[in-house]
Scaffold this motif. Structure first.
Motif, PDB file in Angstrom:
ATOM      1  N   ASP A 123       4.471  -6.896   4.092  1.00  0.00           N
ATOM      2  CA  ASP A 123       3.538  -6.383   5.084  1.00  0.00           C
ATOM      3  C   ASP A 123       2.702  -5.332   4.368  1.00  0.00           C
ATOM      4  N   VAL A 124       1.441  -5.641   4.144  1.00  0.00           N
ATOM      5  CA  VAL A 124       0.559  -4.731   3.416  1.00  0.00           C
ATOM      6  C   VAL A 124       0.149  -3.582   4.329  1.00  0.00           C
ATOM      7  N   LYS A 125       0.361  -2.381   3.842  1.00  0.00           N
ATOM      8  CA  LYS A 125      -0.026  -1.163   4.553  1.00  0.00           C
ATOM      9  C   LYS A 125      -1.259  -0.579   3.871  1.00  0.00           C
ATOM     10  N   SER A 126      -1.746   0.514   4.364  1.00  0.00           N
ATOM     11  CA  SER A 126      -2.900   1.155   3.743  1.00  0.00           C
ATOM     12  C   SER A 126      -2.491   1.940   2.503  1.00  0.00           C
ATOM     13  N   ASN A 127      -3.493   2.332   1.732  1.00  0.00           N
ATOM     14  CA  ASN A 127      -3.287   3.170   0.553  1.00  0.00           C
ATOM     15  C   ASN A 127      -2.317   2.575  -0.456  1.00  0.00           C
ATOM     16  N   PHE A 128      -2.384   1.277  -0.670  1.00  0.00           N
ATOM     17  CA  PHE A 128      -1.634   0.589  -1.722  1.00  0.00           C
ATOM     18  C   PHE A 128      -0.120   0.638  -1.528  1.00  0.00           C
ATOM     19  N   ILE A 129       0.258   0.539  -0.285  1.00  0.00           N
ATOM     20  CA  ILE A 129       1.672   0.541   0.088  1.00  0.00           C
ATOM     21  C   ILE A 129       2.011  -0.811   0.702  1.00  0.00           C
TER      22      ILE A 129
ATOM     23  N   SER B 235      18.109  -8.810   3.337  1.00  0.00           N
ATOM     24  CA  SER B 235      17.630  -8.203   4.580  1.00  0.00           C
ATOM     25  C   SER B 235      17.249  -6.731   4.442  1.00  0.00           C
ATOM     26  N   GLU B 236      17.284  -6.195   3.251  1.00  0.00           N
ATOM     27  CA  GLU B 236      16.905  -4.803   3.023  1.00  0.00           C
ATOM     28  C   GLU B 236      15.377  -4.689   3.045  1.00  0.00           C
ATOM     29  N   ASP B 237      14.877  -3.642   3.698  1.00  0.00           N
ATOM     30  CA  ASP B 237      13.447  -3.335   3.709  1.00  0.00           C
ATOM     31  C   ASP B 237      13.203  -2.134   2.812  1.00  0.00           C
ATOM     32  N   ARG B 238      12.142  -2.218   2.026  1.00  0.00           N
ATOM     33  CA  ARG B 238      11.741  -1.095   1.172  1.00  0.00           C
ATOM     34  C   ARG B 238      10.234  -0.951   1.227  1.00  0.00           C
ATOM     35  N   ILE B 239       9.801   0.285   1.230  1.00  0.00           N
ATOM     36  CA  ILE B 239       8.379   0.559   1.145  1.00  0.00           C
ATOM     37  C   ILE B 239       8.069   0.872  -0.305  1.00  0.00           C
ATOM     38  N   ILE B 240       7.106   0.138  -0.862  1.00  0.00           N
ATOM     39  CA  ILE B 240       6.743   0.300  -2.261  1.00  0.00           C
ATOM     40  C   ILE B 240       5.327   0.848  -2.331  1.00  0.00           C
ATOM     41  N   ASP B 241       5.181   1.998  -2.971  1.00  0.00           N
ATOM     42  CA  ASP B 241       3.882   2.627  -3.169  1.00  0.00           C
ATOM     43  C   ASP B 241       3.414   2.289  -4.581  1.00  0.00           C
ATOM     44  N   LEU B 242       2.540   1.305  -4.687  1.00  0.00           N
ATOM     45  CA  LEU B 242       2.106   0.840  -6.001  1.00  0.00           C
ATOM     46  C   LEU B 242       1.223   1.846  -6.725  1.00  0.00           C
ATOM     47  N   GLU B 243       0.664   2.771  -5.992  1.00  0.00           N
ATOM     48  CA  GLU B 243      -0.138   3.811  -6.631  1.00  0.00           C
ATOM     49  C   GLU B 243       0.733   4.680  -7.542  1.00  0.00           C
ATOM     50  N   LYS B 244       2.007   4.801  -7.209  1.00  0.00           N
ATOM     51  CA  LYS B 244       2.944   5.582  -8.018  1.00  0.00           C
ATOM     52  C   LYS B 244       3.552   4.764  -9.156  1.00  0.00           C
TER      53      LYS B 244
ATOM     54  N   LEU C 229       1.955   1.666 -10.653  1.00  0.00           N
ATOM     55  CA  LEU C 229       0.993   1.050 -11.570  1.00  0.00           C
ATOM     56  C   LEU C 229       0.076   2.083 -12.223  1.00  0.00           C
ATOM     57  N   ASP C 230      -0.332   1.793 -13.430  1.00  0.00           N
ATOM     58  CA  ASP C 230      -1.257   2.642 -14.174  1.00  0.00           C
ATOM     59  C   ASP C 230      -2.684   2.203 -13.850  1.00  0.00           C
ATOM     60  N   LYS C 231      -3.453   3.068 -13.198  1.00  0.00           N
ATOM     61  CA  LYS C 231      -4.823   2.723 -12.805  1.00  0.00           C
ATOM     62  C   LYS C 231      -5.724   2.456 -14.005  1.00  0.00           C
ATOM     63  N   ASN C 232      -5.321   2.907 -15.173  1.00  0.00           N
ATOM     64  CA  ASN C 232      -6.126   2.706 -16.376  1.00  0.00           C
ATOM     65  C   ASN C 232      -5.776   1.420 -17.119  1.00  0.00           C
ATOM     66  N   ASP C 233      -4.717   0.751 -16.696  1.00  0.00           N
ATOM     67  CA  ASP C 233      -4.319  -0.510 -17.329  1.00  0.00           C
ATOM     68  C   ASP C 233      -5.358  -1.580 -17.021  1.00  0.00           C
ATOM     69  N   LYS C 234      -5.641  -2.406 -17.998  1.00  0.00           N
ATOM     70  CA  LYS C 234      -6.667  -3.449 -17.891  1.00  0.00           C
ATOM     71  C   LYS C 234      -6.502  -4.332 -16.655  1.00  0.00           C
ATOM     72  N   TYR C 235      -5.278  -4.782 -16.396  1.00  0.00           N
ATOM     73  CA  TYR C 235      -5.042  -5.695 -15.282  1.00  0.00           C
ATOM     74  C   TYR C 235      -4.701  -4.966 -13.992  1.00  0.00           C
ATOM     75  N   ALA C 236      -3.869  -3.960 -14.087  1.00  0.00           N
ATOM     76  CA  ALA C 236      -3.439  -3.240 -12.892  1.00  0.00           C
ATOM     77  C   ALA C 236      -4.608  -2.555 -12.201  1.00  0.00           C
ATOM     78  N   SER C 237      -5.587  -2.110 -12.958  1.00  0.00           N
ATOM     79  CA  SER C 237      -6.725  -1.416 -12.361  1.00  0.00           C
ATOM     80  C   SER C 237      -7.447  -2.292 -11.342  1.00  0.00           C
ATOM     81  N   LYS C 238      -7.444  -3.598 -11.543  1.00  0.00           N
ATOM     82  CA  LYS C 238      -8.099  -4.517 -10.605  1.00  0.00           C
ATOM     83  C   LYS C 238      -7.395  -4.531  -9.254  1.00  0.00           C
TER      84      LYS C 238
END
Length: 71
Positions: free
Chosen positions: A8-14, A22-31, A33-42
């Motif tokens: 379930d996509v949330k706002s702000n890259f969460i 059955s475990e639920d986890r919230i993943i904050d990809l901003e924390k 992924l490296d925004k400067n990485d060639k692929y991750a930045s996209k």
């Protein structure tokens, strides 16, 4: 490694992920992924971020852009 079976996509890259145990986890990809990485930045473009899918091995991926193998 546990497989993601639902997202379930949330706002702000969460993403709320439900795993095959059955475990639920919230993943904050901003924390993670490296925004400067060639692929991750996209992924930080909101329109692209919201196109996240679950791969055959239960990983997050953006078709033709990036794949997360380990969290």
């Amino acid at each position: 490694m546990r497989k993601i079976i639902k997202i379930d996509v949330k706002s702000n890259f969460i993403i709320n992920c439900t795993f095959d145990n059955s475990e639920d986890r919230i993943i904050d990809l901003e924390k993670i992924l490296d925004k400067n990485d060639k692929y991750a930045s996209k992924v930080f473009d909101d329109k692209i971020f919201r196109k996240v899918k679950i791969g055959s091995q239960g990983e997050l991926f953006w078709e033709g852009i990036a794949e997360m193998k380990n969290l």
